[in-house]
Design an enzyme around this catalytic site. Structure first.
Site, PDB file in Angstrom:
ATOM      1  N   TYR A 133      68.440  24.226  40.384  1.00  0.00           N
ATOM      2  CA  TYR A 133      69.660  24.349  41.179  1.00  0.00           C
ATOM      3  C   TYR A 133      69.875  23.186  42.135  1.00  0.00           C
ATOM      4  O   TYR A 133      70.862  23.145  42.859  1.00  0.00           O
ATOM      5  CB  TYR A 133      69.637  25.670  41.973  1.00  0.00           C
ATOM      6  CG  TYR A 133      69.735  26.915  41.097  1.00  0.00           C
ATOM      7  CD1 TYR A 133      69.362  26.890  39.770  1.00  0.00           C
ATOM      8  CD2 TYR A 133      70.218  28.103  41.611  1.00  0.00           C
ATOM      9  CE1 TYR A 133      69.436  28.021  38.973  1.00  0.00           C
ATOM     10  CE2 TYR A 133      70.307  29.244  40.821  1.00  0.00           C
ATOM     11  CZ  TYR A 133      69.911  29.186  39.501  1.00  0.00           C
ATOM     12  OH  TYR A 133      69.992  30.316  38.712  1.00  0.00           O
ATOM     13  N   LYS A 184      57.052  31.259  33.624  1.00  0.00           N
ATOM     14  CA  LYS A 184      57.065  31.081  32.165  1.00  0.00           C
ATOM     15  C   LYS A 184      56.046  29.970  31.875  1.00  0.00           C
ATOM     16  O   LYS A 184      56.353  28.989  31.194  1.00  0.00           O
ATOM     17  CB  LYS A 184      58.500  30.722  31.756  1.00  0.00           C
ATOM     18  CG  LYS A 184      58.801  30.833  30.294  1.00  0.00           C
ATOM     19  CD  LYS A 184      58.825  32.236  29.754  1.00  0.00           C
ATOM     20  CE  LYS A 184      58.962  32.186  28.247  1.00  0.00           C
ATOM     21  NZ  LYS A 184      58.281  33.215  27.504  1.00  0.00           N
ATOM     22  N   ASP A 217      59.861  37.040  30.865  1.00  0.00           N
ATOM     23  CA  ASP A 217      60.500  37.809  29.790  1.00  0.00           C
ATOM     24  C   ASP A 217      59.901  39.215  29.714  1.00  0.00           C
ATOM     25  O   ASP A 217      60.615  40.214  29.601  1.00  0.00           O
ATOM     26  CB  ASP A 217      60.404  37.073  28.426  1.00  0.00           C
ATOM     27  CG  ASP A 217      59.061  36.394  28.195  1.00  0.00           C
ATOM     28  OD1 ASP A 217      58.225  36.378  29.123  1.00  0.00           O
ATOM     29  OD2 ASP A 217      58.831  35.887  27.081  1.00  0.00           O
ATOM     30  N   ASP A 241      67.172  34.508  40.397  1.00  0.00           N
ATOM     31  CA  ASP A 241      68.611  34.739  40.291  1.00  0.00           C
ATOM     32  C   ASP A 241      68.892  35.772  39.193  1.00  0.00           C
ATOM     33  O   ASP A 241      69.640  36.748  39.381  1.00  0.00           O
ATOM     34  CB  ASP A 241      69.279  33.392  39.953  1.00  0.00           C
ATOM     35  CG  ASP A 241      70.782  33.422  40.081  1.00  0.00           C
ATOM     36  OD1 ASP A 241      71.329  34.473  40.447  1.00  0.00           O
ATOM     37  OD2 ASP A 241      71.420  32.381  39.813  1.00  0.00           O
ATOM     38  N   ASP A 245      69.818  40.424  39.305  1.00  0.00           N
ATOM     39  CA  ASP A 245      71.002  41.136  38.788  1.00  0.00           C
ATOM     40  C   ASP A 245      70.536  42.354  37.991  1.00  0.00           C
ATOM     41  O   ASP A 245      71.118  43.444  38.086  1.00  0.00           O
ATOM     42  CB  ASP A 245      71.859  40.226  37.891  1.00  0.00           C
ATOM     43  CG  ASP A 245      72.942  39.493  38.686  1.00  0.00           C
ATOM     44  OD1 ASP A 245      72.683  39.199  39.877  1.00  0.00           O
ATOM     45  OD2 ASP A 245      74.023  39.216  38.134  1.00  0.00           O
TER      46      ASP A 245
END
Ligand SMILES: NC(=O)c1ccc[n+]([C@@H]2O[C@H](COP(=O)([O-])OP(=O)(O)OC[C@H]3O[C@@H](n4cnc5c(N)ncnc54)[C@H](O)[C@@H]3O)[C@@H](O)[C@H]2O)c1
Length: 349
Positions: A133, A184, A217, A241, A245
């Protein structure tokens, strides 16, 4: 001493949920003074201002906290104003820990069957100033069949260490038991190795807290199958981020989720997790609870715990008595739901 709070309602439903939340804060009769700024798409389209040149210095110097609605408007497709205001606050004011509590207030709000409030109660600490970002990268041969786009993922030792330490400190302060670092690192080996090594080093300083690790994941799968296993999660900017959600869905949706962008000791910024929801804007339909719970989080951060607790209790009552908006199964408007909560707060004082 009156706490000074800068308020930026922003765009879309931000302009509805923030005034609604301010009414609830006022009902606590807490000693705060609000100063509202019109930084938004409207202002940008009017005179080109995103945030004035001295905006960040002024916020840090003159305010104890910042309360933001949401930024983003289809009339500004580049999203430049949102980037400069919101990412500007996070990056330029170095608000490195994005704290997102995930708490289910009532069984009826969770889309998963059989999941009860005691099964969803965890906190995500998202790194807030690095990762992809930072907008580093570039495009070569744009518009051709050979186009190359790069988006670099920045992870600094300092940035990783401070956010991991923040997560352990939060765990200790809240009397929680476990910190799970999610990455990851099986495929993103360079950044993953840094996160892994630093996590182990910092965890060793907190022997009473259990360190855990999960690939992101797998974490998404577990969050949907068995959310009760989570306590505190720390992760990088992009994974944080995305997973928040998903986590918001466990609480009843984006309209329910609160967040703080924090740098201990500096002026920090608080905002509901949701965006400006342009299609909902102006209809008095947006759920104000994300913003109201965010306001409570801000008061608690400022040491005004008893006021924050009154707000949290009133929100819980609103959910239980269905004095809520239609996205969470009620039939009140934004203003009416917030007014009910404000009245409940006033009664409890
Ligand atoms: N922090 C921020 O300011 C922020 C965060 C996310 C998106 N955005 C911006 O917001 C704009 C819209 O983005 P989006 O649609 O991806 O995300 P969004 O959060 O605005 O909306 C996603 C979905 O959630 C619903 N929703 C969101 N908040 C709600 C609320 N309070 N009550 C009821 N329903 C609610 C919306 O109706 C929509 O269906 C874009 O310009 C985006 O860049 C800003």
């Amino acid at each position: 001493m009156k706490r000074r709070i800068a308020v930026v309602p922003g765009d879309g439903i931000g302009k509805e949920v923030i005034p609604a939340a301010l009414k609830v804060v006022e009902a606590t009769r807490v000693a705060v003074e609000f100063t509202t700024f019109d930084w938004s798409a409207d202002r940008y389209l009017k005179d080109g201002t995103t945030i004035p040149a001295d905006g960040f210095t002024m916020l840090a110097r003159d305010f104890d906290a910042i309360f933001v609605g949401a930024l983003g408007d289809p009339r500004v497709p580049s999203n430049v104003h949102a980037k400069e205001i919101l990412l500007g606050m996070r990056f330029r004011m170095d608000l490195y820990a994005n704290v997102r509590p995930v708490k289910l207030l009532d069984e009826s709000l969770c889309p998963l069957k059989g999941v009860k409030p005691e099964h969803v109660d965890f906190v995500v600490v998202r790194e807030n100033t690095e990762g992809p970002y930072v907008d580093a990268g570039g495009v070569l041969k744009q518009g051709t069949a050979d186009e190359i786009a790069t988006q670099e993922d920045f992870n600094t030792r300092k940035g990783v260490e401070r956010v991991i330490r923040f997560a352990f400190e939060l765990t200790r302060k809240q009397g929680r038991k476990r910190v799970l670092m999610s990455d990851k690192s099986n495929v993103m080996t360079f950044a993953g190795s840094l996160w892994q090594r630093v996590f182990k080093l910092v965890a060793a300083e907190y022997p009473e807290i259990q360190p855990q690790h999960m690939y992101v994941d797998a974490l998404c799968m577990h969050m949907a199958r068995d959310p009760k296993q989570f306590d505190v999660i720390v992760t990088n900017n992009m994974f944080g981020d995305i997973i928040t959600d998903l986590a918001a869905a466990l609480q009843g949706g984006l309209g329910m989720a609160a967040s703080g962008n924090i740098h201990p000791g500096k002026t920090s910024m608080f905002e509901p997790v949701h965006g400006s929801a342009p299609l909902l804007a102006g209809k008095n339909q947006a759920n104000p609870i994300g913003a109201i719970s965010t306001a409570a989080m801000m008061l608690a951060h400022l040491g005004l715990n008893s006021h924050a607790e009154k707000i949290d209790a009133a929100v819980l009552a609103a959910v239980r008595q269905k004095q809520i908006t239609c996205d969470v199964g009620g039939n009140l408007g934004t203003r009416e739901s917030a007014e009910w909560i404000a009245k409940q707060v006033a009664k409890s004082m």
